[in-house]
Design a protein around this motif. Structure first.
Motif, PDB file in Angstrom:
ATOM      1  N   ASP A 358       0.823  -1.211   0.000  1.00  0.00           N
ATOM      2  CA  ASP A 358       0.000   0.000   0.000  1.00  0.00           C
ATOM      3  C   ASP A 358       0.856   1.260   0.000  1.00  0.00           C
ATOM      4  N   ILE A 359       0.347   2.292  -0.676  1.00  0.00           N
ATOM      5  CA  ILE A 359       0.989   3.609  -0.710  1.00  0.00           C
ATOM      6  C   ILE A 359      -0.052   4.627  -0.264  1.00  0.00           C
ATOM      7  N   ILE A 360       0.186   5.267   0.876  1.00  0.00           N
ATOM      8  CA  ILE A 360      -0.784   6.193   1.461  1.00  0.00           C
ATOM      9  C   ILE A 360      -0.194   7.599   1.510  1.00  0.00           C
ATOM     10  N   GLU A 361      -0.876   8.544   0.874  1.00  0.00           N
ATOM     11  CA  GLU A 361      -0.431   9.939   0.864  1.00  0.00           C
ATOM     12  C   GLU A 361      -0.687  10.580   2.223  1.00  0.00           C
ATOM     13  N   VAL A 362       0.339  11.258   2.764  1.00  0.00           N
ATOM     14  CA  VAL A 362       0.153  12.021   4.002  1.00  0.00           C
ATOM     15  C   VAL A 362       0.605  13.477   3.855  1.00  0.00           C
ATOM     16  N   ILE A 363       1.194  13.812   2.696  1.00  0.00           N
ATOM     17  CA  ILE A 363       1.567  15.206   2.396  1.00  0.00           C
ATOM     18  C   ILE A 363       1.016  15.544   1.019  1.00  0.00           C
ATOM     19  N   LYS A 364       0.182  16.550   0.964  1.00  0.00           N
ATOM     20  CA  LYS A 364      -0.394  16.980  -0.311  1.00  0.00           C
ATOM     21  C   LYS A 364       0.679  17.616  -1.187  1.00  0.00           C
ATOM     22  N   GLY A 365       0.468  17.499  -2.507  1.00  0.00           N
ATOM     23  CA  GLY A 365       1.356  18.238  -3.401  1.00  0.00           C
ATOM     24  C   GLY A 365       1.801  17.483  -4.620  1.00  0.00           C
ATOM     25  N   GLY A 366       1.722  16.148  -4.622  1.00  0.00           N
ATOM     26  CA  GLY A 366       2.195  15.378  -5.764  1.00  0.00           C
ATOM     27  C   GLY A 366       1.130  14.433  -6.287  1.00  0.00           C
ATOM     28  N   ASP A 367       1.529  13.579  -7.208  1.00  0.00           N
ATOM     29  CA  ASP A 367       0.649  12.543  -7.750  1.00  0.00           C
ATOM     30  C   ASP A 367       1.295  11.202  -7.464  1.00  0.00           C
ATOM     31  N   ILE A 368       0.879  10.584  -6.349  1.00  0.00           N
ATOM     32  CA  ILE A 368       1.560   9.358  -5.912  1.00  0.00           C
ATOM     33  C   ILE A 368       1.212   8.157  -6.781  1.00  0.00           C
ATOM     34  N   SER A 369       0.307   8.336  -7.733  1.00  0.00           N
ATOM     35  CA  SER A 369       0.061   7.236  -8.668  1.00  0.00           C
ATOM     36  C   SER A 369       1.199   7.133  -9.670  1.00  0.00           C
ATOM     37  N   LYS A 370       1.987   8.210  -9.763  1.00  0.00           N
ATOM     38  CA  LYS A 370       3.094   8.240 -10.726  1.00  0.00           C
ATOM     39  C   LYS A 370       4.465   8.132 -10.053  1.00  0.00           C
ATOM     40  N   GLU A 371       4.627   8.812  -8.915  1.00  0.00           N
ATOM     41  CA  GLU A 371       5.926   8.807  -8.235  1.00  0.00           C
ATOM     42  C   GLU A 371       5.760   9.313  -6.806  1.00  0.00           C
ATOM     43  N   ALA A 372       6.796   9.088  -6.022  1.00  0.00           N
ATOM     44  CA  ALA A 372       6.784   9.591  -4.643  1.00  0.00           C
ATOM     45  C   ALA A 372       6.874  11.108  -4.660  1.00  0.00           C
ATOM     46  N   TYR A 373       6.152  11.746  -3.736  1.00  0.00           N
ATOM     47  CA  TYR A 373       6.236  13.202  -3.595  1.00  0.00           C
ATOM     48  C   TYR A 373       7.137  13.510  -2.409  1.00  0.00           C
ATOM     49  N   THR A 374       8.268  14.145  -2.674  1.00  0.00           N
ATOM     50  CA  THR A 374       9.257  14.378  -1.615  1.00  0.00           C
ATOM     51  C   THR A 374       9.318  15.841  -1.173  1.00  0.00           C
ATOM     52  N   GLY A 375       8.368  16.638  -1.649  1.00  0.00           N
ATOM     53  CA  GLY A 375       8.351  18.043  -1.256  1.00  0.00           C
ATOM     54  C   GLY A 375       7.530  18.283  -0.005  1.00  0.00           C
ATOM     55  N   ASP A 376       7.349  19.564   0.336  1.00  0.00           N
ATOM     56  CA  ASP A 376       6.551  19.952   1.491  1.00  0.00           C
ATOM     57  C   ASP A 376       5.106  20.190   1.070  1.00  0.00           C
ATOM     58  N   GLY A 377       4.227  20.271   2.053  1.00  0.00           N
ATOM     59  CA  GLY A 377       2.827  20.516   1.752  1.00  0.00           C
ATOM     60  C   GLY A 377       1.965  20.322   2.983  1.00  0.00           C
ATOM     61  N   GLU A 378       0.669  20.353   2.783  1.00  0.00           N
ATOM     62  CA  GLU A 378      -0.282  20.199   3.888  1.00  0.00           C
ATOM     63  C   GLU A 378      -0.397  18.740   4.301  1.00  0.00           C
ATOM     64  N   MET A 379      -0.414  18.490   5.606  1.00  0.00           N
ATOM     65  CA  MET A 379      -0.556  17.129   6.124  1.00  0.00           C
ATOM     66  C   MET A 379      -1.995  16.653   5.929  1.00  0.00           C
ATOM     67  N   VAL A 380      -2.155  15.414   5.426  1.00  0.00           N
ATOM     68  CA  VAL A 380      -3.474  14.784   5.252  1.00  0.00           C
ATOM     69  C   VAL A 380      -3.387  13.339   5.740  1.00  0.00           C
ATOM     70  N   ASN A 381      -4.547  12.732   5.991  1.00  0.00           N
ATOM     71  CA  ASN A 381      -4.601  11.333   6.443  1.00  0.00           C
ATOM     72  C   ASN A 381      -3.685  11.098   7.638  1.00  0.00           C
ATOM     73  N   SER A 382      -3.554  12.106   8.493  1.00  0.00           N
ATOM     74  CA  SER A 382      -2.561  12.049   9.564  1.00  0.00           C
ATOM     75  C   SER A 382      -3.127  12.437  10.929  1.00  0.00           C
ATOM     76  N   GLY A 383      -4.392  12.133  11.173  1.00  0.00           N
ATOM     77  CA  GLY A 383      -4.955  12.370  12.499  1.00  0.00           C
ATOM     78  C   GLY A 383      -4.780  13.793  12.958  1.00  0.00           C
ATOM     79  N   GLU A 384      -4.197  13.949  14.151  1.00  0.00           N
ATOM     80  CA  GLU A 384      -4.035  15.272  14.750  1.00  0.00           C
ATOM     81  C   GLU A 384      -3.076  16.188  13.985  1.00  0.00           C
ATOM     82  N   LEU A 385      -2.377  15.648  12.974  1.00  0.00           N
ATOM     83  CA  LEU A 385      -1.457  16.476  12.184  1.00  0.00           C
ATOM     84  C   LEU A 385      -2.150  17.115  10.986  1.00  0.00           C
ATOM     85  N   ASN A 386      -3.342  16.647  10.658  1.00  0.00           N
ATOM     86  CA  ASN A 386      -4.040  17.159   9.472  1.00  0.00           C
ATOM     87  C   ASN A 386      -4.154  18.687   9.495  1.00  0.00           C
ATOM     88  N   GLY A 387      -3.875  19.258   8.343  1.00  0.00           N
ATOM     89  CA  GLY A 387      -4.009  20.703   8.200  1.00  0.00           C
ATOM     90  C   GLY A 387      -2.730  21.466   8.455  1.00  0.00           C
TER      91      GLY A 387
END
Length: 801
Positions: A358-387
């Motif tokens: 499984d590959i689960i996105e936790v930082i917005k900003g890329g397209d994980i269907s194509k490649e890993a996103y290694t940049g910064d961005g908004e936290m998602v799918n991360s409980g108390e870290l979201n936003g």
């Protein structure tokens, strides 16, 4: 006038300097001190190469200048003479390493003296002499006494050709530093020095020294300090946790699998619970054939085996995740296990794709269907870290959560590992430890140092990599210093880096047989004021020696904690073909050949004139000949000298500008432009066909650090005295300003004329003179000047149409 005979004049002055002790440093001088250091050479059988000449020439020039500036200069030399190349030569030829070393040192000494370096030859050290390595052993025992020496069984880098264990530093790229053979992994007992205990001190010290920025950066990267978190992942159904270290705890919610080193002890502990243990064993056996370099390469096929019977639980979301073993995880790095976040790590992404994880996105900003996103961005799918939108805040928040849950805490890791400090070879310092069946590992008493390297006839290491000393019963069998019972000596020897980790201290007091150097001598000479050497040594050697020095400071035997106040580096001399010199390519330049044909001064001048001192530059025979012509011209100028002292009024500015340029360029290692300034001065001084005694005298003094033989000879011929005893020429800044300067005149950005104008002339006067120039007037004919741009003393540009 006789033609300049370098073959007669150069040996004459070399004899004079030696007979008069011209370059001897004085431990009791009232002058300010200056300690210049170069990396002492390994005396190979090939002798010196032109790279040595360039490496030593910077501090040579600086040292000669400092003596003229009134300093008491210590500029020493020695020989880093232990090591594998000499032993390998001894094995091939049957000649004892002691004899090989002595012959090579004699050869190097002759070559160095022939080039006229101003070393203090009364302070020469040789790391293989008993009077020197006694103190290498003494420092080692102090480290042992303070808990910085330990032994551990580990996978090591082993060279089957040299039959020796190598540190990571000595086997970079999976190749042996000495013979360039492929390295293999082998389990062995290894002695280590706890250099990691000094990681923070080594980093902090960089704030208080004057090193080139890239040297500081390389040391920081070598030490590799990172901040992050230790996190404990529970093993499902076991009273056990798998501990990992991560620099990105903010991505914990994206962990979908874990990877352990094939050698991880938990595999052995739970092997009865693992259904596919045979597959794991087979994979581990394959990994043992690979070097550390091969295992950790980023660009390679991802391999691994899923552990059937062991799974982990993500402590933040409670999800069960699989555990794999893979070769890219090493027991020697971190904890021997990692968490994998495939959505935001390229290697994890490739691994997950290959094994269908499984590959689960936790930082917005890329397209994980194509490649890993290694940049910064908004936290998602991360409980108390979201936003949370920045990494710093997300990490701070998750650390609070981990500590509250009791499953993790903030932590620090280092890329640098403890220093593997033994070799299974003969030609090295014996390690002064004894193995006693009753007392364990016991130090040889200080009063019994040096523990001498015994003479042997067979230097060949054993087939299992055992030291040749292990075959010598008279050396091995001994009495325990503690209980007096039968014991055995350690038979491994120290690595070549040992002797070079403190040699700069011994130069301060080289003949002291009571201590490695007296505190009085160390207080006077240390720290080294300026250290120059190769970029290839700014990590290993410099970090090792700084570590030893800081330890010695901590135990109170040296007066400061940093050994080198300043560090610079020279670039390589490439072959005439622009490639790195090597015998196989046939592009090696022998300095002896250059001295035979042109003389030492030409060689010295050329290696500093060939380009930016810090950059690599190819050898050019035509440029060598150009330096020879310059030396010949300096010699011929004696015929043009009048009886007049001082500077001619027309030459005053040229002389003061040249003094300033040469003086300042020496301090910034801009030797090529310093020499160019002297060449320009020669053209200006001789344009009228004569020059004064004062002008010639100053020119010879400026050239002396670069070309000391011809300048000393000319100084004597002219009746000026001994050059080394003269004060360095001084300049007056007010007299460095030209009365007239040349400026370019442009029309619409294209140069139409060059004018000589008074220094500081105003724009109106310059514009008037420019318009009167025929070429400028023609370019402006029929056009209207819309704008004029004036850069004082440099440029006037008319914008016209």
């Amino acid at each position: 006038m006789q033609e300049y005979s370098f073959s007669a004049i150069e040996p004459k002055w070399q004899r004079y300097w030696e007979e008069h002790g011209t370059f001897r440093a004085d431990d009791k001088s009232q002058k300010p001190k200056f300690y210049a250091l170069v990396e002492f050479p390994y005396p190979s059988g090939h002798g010196m190469h032109v790279g040595h000449i360039k490496a030593y020439s910077s501090m040579e020039v600086v040292s000669r200048k400092r003596r003229m500036q009134g300093y008491n200069v210590l500029f020493p030399i020695g020989f880093d003479a232990y090591g594998l190349p000499t032993e390998n030569t001894a094995i091939k030829t049957g000649v004892h390493p002691r004899q090989v070393t002595d012959e090579n040192i004699k050869k190097f000494t002759g070559q160095l003296k022939r080039v006229g370096f101003s070393f203090d030859w009364s302070r020469v050290i040789d790391t293989t002499e008993e009077g020197y390595y006694k103190w290498t052993q003494w420092i080692f025992l102090k480290m042992f006494e303070h808990g910085l020496v330990f032994r551990d069984k580990t996978l090591v880098n082993y060279c089957p050709s040299c039959k020796v264990v190598l540190s990571n530093e000595d086997s970079q790229g999976g190749k042996c530093d000495v013979c360039h053979s492929d390295i293999v992994q082998k389990t062995k007992d290894v002695w280590y020095l706890r250099i990691t205990q000094y990681a923070d001190k080594l980093l902090e010290g960089l704030d208080r020294v004057d090193y080139l920025p890239n040297i500081k950066l390389q040391q920081e990267n070598w030490i590799g300090k990172s901040t992050g978190a230790f996190v404990n992942f529970p093993l499902s159904g076991k009273d056990e946790t798998l501990r990992i270290y991560t620099t990105r705890p903010d991505t914990l919610y994206g962990v979908t699998f874990m990877v352990m080193a094939p050698e991880h002890p938990l595999i052995e502990k739970y092997r009865d619970s693992i259904a596919n243990i045979d597959a794991l064993d087979a994979y581990k056996a394959e990994c043992a054939k690979k070097t550390e370099f091969e295992r950790t390469q980023l660009v390679k096929d991802k391999t691994g085996v899923r552990i059937e019977g062991l799974t982990a639980v993500n402590p933040l979301n409670g999800k069960e995740i699989p555990i794999y073993i893979s070769d890219y995880v090493m027991m020697g790095y971190g904890t021997g296990a990692i968490m994998a976040v495939p959505a935001h790590d390229t290697r994890d992404y490739e691994f997950a794709k290959k094994f269908g994880i499984d590959i689960i996105e936790v930082i917005k900003g890329g397209d994980i269907s194509k490649e890993a996103y290694t940049g910064d961005g908004e936290m998602v799918n991360s409980g108390e870290l979201n936003g949370i939108t920045n990494k710093k805040d997300a990490i701070a928040k998750v650390l609070t959560v981990l500590e509250k849950m009791g499953c993790g805490e903030a932590g620090v890791q280092y890329k640098m590992k403890d220093w593997a400090f033994n070799r299974q070879r003969y030609w090295g310092e014996p390690i002064p430890l004894v193995h006693c069946p009753s007392c364990g590992i016991v130090a040889v008493p200080y009063e019994e140092l040096p523990l001498r390297l015994p003479p042997v006839e067979n230097f060949e290491p054993g087939t299992d990599g055992e030291s040749p000393l292990a075959k010598l019963d008279s050396f091995v069998n001994c009495k325990c210093p503690k209980c007096g019972g039968a014991a055995k000596r350690e038979t491994d020897t120290m690595p070549q880096w040992a002797g070079s980790s403190w040699y700069f201290l011994r130069y301060c007091d080289p003949h002291n047989d009571k201590e490695f150097a007296s505190m009085d001598a160390l207080r006077y000479w240390m720290p080294v004021d300026w250290y120059n050497g190769g970029m290839e040594h700014v990590t290993r050697h410099m970090i090792y020696s700084r570590f030893w020095h800081k330890f010695l400071y901590d135990i109170g035997v040296v007066p400061m904690d940093e050994p080198y106040a300043k560090r610079t580096a020279q670039g390589l001399i490439l072959g005439p073909d622009g490639e790195k010199m090597s015998k196989s390519k046939g592009n090696v330049i022998d300095p002896n050949d250059v001295v035979d044909q042109y003389g030492a001064d030409v060689l010295r001048l050329y290696v500093l004139f060939m380009g930016d001192y810090a950059q690599a530059a190819p050898w050019s025979d035509s440029s060598v000949k150009g330096c020879k012509r310059f030396i010949d011209r300096i010699w011929a100028m004696q015929e043009l000298v009048t009886d007049e002292d001082g500077y001619r009024s027309s030459m005053t500015t040229l002389m003061h500008k040249t003094i300033r340029k040469v003086s300042e360029d020496i301090e910034t290692l801009a030797f090529n432009t310093a020499i160019a300034a002297m060449m320009k001065a020669v053209n200006g001084l001789t344009a009228s066909g004569t020059l004064t005694r004062g002008e010639y005298r100053t020119l010879l003094m400026l050239l002396y650090p670069f070309a000391p033989h011809i300048t000393e000879e000319l100084f004597q011929i002219m009746g000026f005295g001994i050059l080394d005893e003269q004060p360095w020429p001084e300049f007056d800044p007010a007299l460095c300003i030209d009365e007239q300067v040349e400026i370019a005149v442009q029309v619409c950005g294209k140069i139409k004329a060059k004018l000589m104008i008074p220094q500081g002339a105003d724009e109106a006067a310059v514009a008037e003179a420019a318009k009167a120039d025929p070429a400028v007037a023609a370019a402006l004919a029929g056009k209207t000047i819309r704008k004029q741009i004036y850069v004082q003393n440099r440029l006037l540009n008319f914008v016209a149409n």
